[in-house]
Scaffold this motif. Structure first.
Motif, short mmCIF file in Angstrom:
data_model
loop_
_atom_site.label_atom_id
_atom_site.label_comp_id
_atom_site.label_asym_id
_atom_site.label_seq_id
_atom_site.Cartn_x
_atom_site.Cartn_y
_atom_site.Cartn_z
N ASP A 350 3.16 -78.75 -50.19
CA ASP A 350 4.24 -78.92 -48.86
C ASP A 350 3.59 -78.64 -47.57
O ASP A 350 3.72 -79.27 -46.63
CB ASP A 350 5.60 -78.18 -49.15
CG ASP A 350 6.16 -78.38 -50.63
OD1 ASP A 350 5.56 -78.15 -51.60
OD2 ASP A 350 7.32 -78.99 -50.63
N GLN A 351 2.83 -77.38 -47.36
CA GLN A 351 2.55 -76.91 -46.15
C GLN A 351 1.40 -77.98 -45.89
O GLN A 351 1.17 -78.29 -44.60
CB GLN A 351 1.80 -75.56 -46.27
CG GLN A 351 2.82 -74.50 -46.53
CD GLN A 351 2.31 -73.39 -46.61
OE1 GLN A 351 1.73 -72.86 -45.63
NE2 GLN A 351 2.47 -72.45 -47.82
N VAL A 352 0.44 -78.52 -46.81
CA VAL A 352 -0.78 -79.33 -46.59
C VAL A 352 -0.03 -80.61 -46.01
O VAL A 352 -0.58 -81.24 -44.77
CB VAL A 352 -1.38 -79.67 -48.01
CG1 VAL A 352 -2.22 -80.97 -47.63
CG2 VAL A 352 -2.20 -78.48 -48.34
N VAL A 425 -5.02 -76.24 -43.79
CA VAL A 425 -4.95 -77.17 -44.78
C VAL A 425 -6.19 -77.02 -45.82
O VAL A 425 -6.08 -77.05 -47.04
CB VAL A 425 -4.92 -78.63 -44.29
CG1 VAL A 425 -5.27 -79.85 -45.17
CG2 VAL A 425 -3.74 -79.07 -43.55
N LYS A 426 -7.35 -76.95 -45.31
CA LYS A 426 -8.63 -76.64 -46.14
C LYS A 426 -8.53 -75.39 -47.02
O LYS A 426 -8.99 -75.52 -48.16
CB LYS A 426 -9.85 -76.51 -45.19
CG LYS A 426 -11.03 -76.50 -46.10
CD LYS A 426 -12.36 -76.56 -45.12
CE LYS A 426 -13.68 -76.35 -45.89
NZ LYS A 426 -14.87 -76.35 -45.03
N GLN A 427 -8.08 -74.10 -46.14
CA GLN A 427 -7.89 -73.04 -47.16
C GLN A 427 -6.90 -73.33 -48.29
O GLN A 427 -7.36 -72.83 -49.35
CB GLN A 427 -7.31 -72.03 -46.33
CG GLN A 427 -7.10 -70.64 -47.20
CD GLN A 427 -8.53 -70.04 -47.28
OE1 GLN A 427 -9.22 -70.01 -46.18
NE2 GLN A 427 -8.72 -69.57 -48.32
N GLY A 433 -8.53 -75.38 -55.93
CA GLY A 433 -9.52 -76.18 -56.94
C GLY A 433 -9.82 -77.48 -55.94
O GLY A 433 -10.70 -78.12 -56.76
N GLY A 434 -9.32 -77.90 -55.16
CA GLY A 434 -9.77 -79.34 -54.60
C GLY A 434 -10.57 -79.23 -53.51
O GLY A 434 -11.30 -78.35 -53.03
#
Length: 461
Positions: A350-352, A425-427, A433-434
């Motif tokens: 959701d946050q991403v 987003v990256k964090q 694991g993506g």
């Protein structure tokens, strides 16, 4: 490592077995061959002595002995006199070189029938000298001994040792596996600890077991893990507390600026107040971003199977009203592979999507389209989600720095953003694991490509 230890242990045992068992088997084979040859030759010599006596009683005794020998052993006795005539109704041997050597050269010959171990028969030919004149040859005795029993005993010798060797190797492999697993257990525990560290679990610790060296290594790593966990926790607490404490004065400062703007008619003052207010708003966004990032860097919760398409459609329902105000279309493109499940912590997707859709909406032109595509990667355990906009895109240099904290580009989002959106987003994606990468969208714009872990389909679903 376990496999190498087992192979080394079994190989060592195999070399020891070969060094001790094979020579013994060859010795027993040679002894079996020598004893048989000696026994047959001794019997043939005894019969040759009876033939050399020359009288009728001796020849009758020879016939009885030859008959008994043929009945009790796999051998056949053949006798001839010096003129090549059968003696005492016994079989006449073939006229060959061995007979010629026995009658003319007084030579005993032994023929095993093969240069490799032996053939089907052992043939022993012994000359018979006269009892009265030792220099005169009166005949020859030949024993043709079948080697089938010897071959059976040979197979028994080698077969028993082969079975014993295989059994010993099997036991050695079992013991080797047990010993290897026991010896490498501390190393596996250290590897498990390192794996949990790489997954972000700084509370992982390894039991202090095994040899002194591995115990010392475990203590060192545990101590380093405790110190690292303490430092990271202190940093997260500081960022969270600082961000939280800054929100109150920033809110008060914004209210004060609003009051000043409402209480003055000077255009220059109002312009300065509006500029200060915009900076306060940006700082508030930065503080909120720091709070979100601090939470994202906290201990990662367990990932759960989630329907990626369901999450996307839910976030679309939230962002579609804001997009409609500018005439921007938010659409779900092709979904390849059905409705795949992905592994993600609750709330992370959701946050991403909120961060990426917010950025895409800010850079999209009025009447543009934001497309989200879902596909199954060539890798069976991976699902790809792509978010494409029709904005100005990014240069290669900007893409290389876009995920850095507090970095802001030159576009629309760079002027208004905090520089933490893509870092968050990256964090979040990495914690699950993506992976995430930036690419050029077909036809212009930016493509944010996510590689997510695929979850197994729900049973009965």
């Amino acid at each position: 490592m376990i496999r190498q230890l087992i192979v080394s242990y079994v190989l060592l045992v195999a070399v020891a077995l070969a060094a001790f068992t094979v020579p013994v088997a060859f010795t027993l084979t040679s002894q079996l061959r020598g004893d048989t040859e000696e026994s047959v030759e001794r019997e043939a010599t005894t019969m040759a002595l009876l033939l050399g006596e020359g009288d009728a009683s001796s020849r009758q005794a020879l016939a009885r002995m030859a008959e008994a020998y043929s009945n009790d052993t796999p051998g056949t006795v053949q006798v001839t006199d010096s003129s090549g005539t059968a003696v005492a109704s016994l079989p006449l041997p073939a006229d060959d070189q061995a007979i010629t050597q026995a009658l003319k050269e007084r030579r005993t010959t032994v023929d095993w029938g093969s240069s490799f171990v032996w053939g089907r028969h052992l043939v022993v030919t012994v000359p018979a000298g006269s009892a009265e004149d030792k220099d005169r040859i009166v005949g020859a005795v030949r024993i043709k001994y079948a080697t089938s029993d010897l071959s059976s005993r040979l197979w028994s010798i080698w077969g028993f040792r082969a079975v014993l060797a295989v059994s010993v190797l099997a036991v050695a492999a079992f013991i080797g596996a047990f010993v290897a697993r026991r010896l490498t257990r501390p190393l596996r525990q250290l590897n498990d600890m390192a794996t949990r560290f790489s997954d972000g679990d700084l509370t992982a610790r390894s039991p202090v077991e095994g040899p002194h060296e591995t115990q010392q290594l475990a203590r060192t790593l545990n101590s380093a893990g405790e110190r690292l966990d303490s430092l990271v926790a202190a940093q997260r607490i500081f960022v969270a507390d600082a961000s939280h404490q800054l929100r109150t004065p920033l809110t008060a400062l914004r209210l004060s600026l609003d009051n000043i703007a409402d209480g003055t008619d000077d255009e220059f003052v109002r312009e300065d107040v509006e500029q200060a207010t915009s900076e306060v708003v940006r700082m508030s966004r930065l503080v909120n971003g720091l709070l979100v990032l601090a939470r994202a860097e906290a201990k990662v919760s367990a990932a759960e199977p989630l329907s990626l398409v369901d999450v996307i459609e839910e976030r679309f329902s939230v962002w579609r009203p804001a997009a409609d105000e500018r005439g921007v279309t938010i659409a779900l493109g092709g979904v390849a592979g059905g409705r795949p499940l992905v592994l993600a912590s609750p709330g992370h997707l959701d946050q991403v999507l909120d961060n990426v859709l917010s950025n895409a909406l800010e850079v999209s032109p009025d009447g543009g389209t934001i497309t989200v595509e879902v596909s199954v990667s060539s890798h069976p355990d991976e699902v790809v989600m792509s978010v494409l906009d029709q904005g100005p895109g990014m240069s290669d240099a900007e893409k290389s720095r876009a995920f850095d904290r507090f970095w802001r580009g030159q576009g629309l989002t760079g002027r208004a953003g905090s520089g933490l959106g893509l870092a968050i987003v990256k964090q979040l994606v990495t914690d699950d694991g993506g992976a995430v990468a930036l690419r050029d969208a077909p036809g212009g714009g930016l493509c944010v490509r996510f590689s997510l872990r695929r979850a197994a389909p729900r049973s009965g679903g």
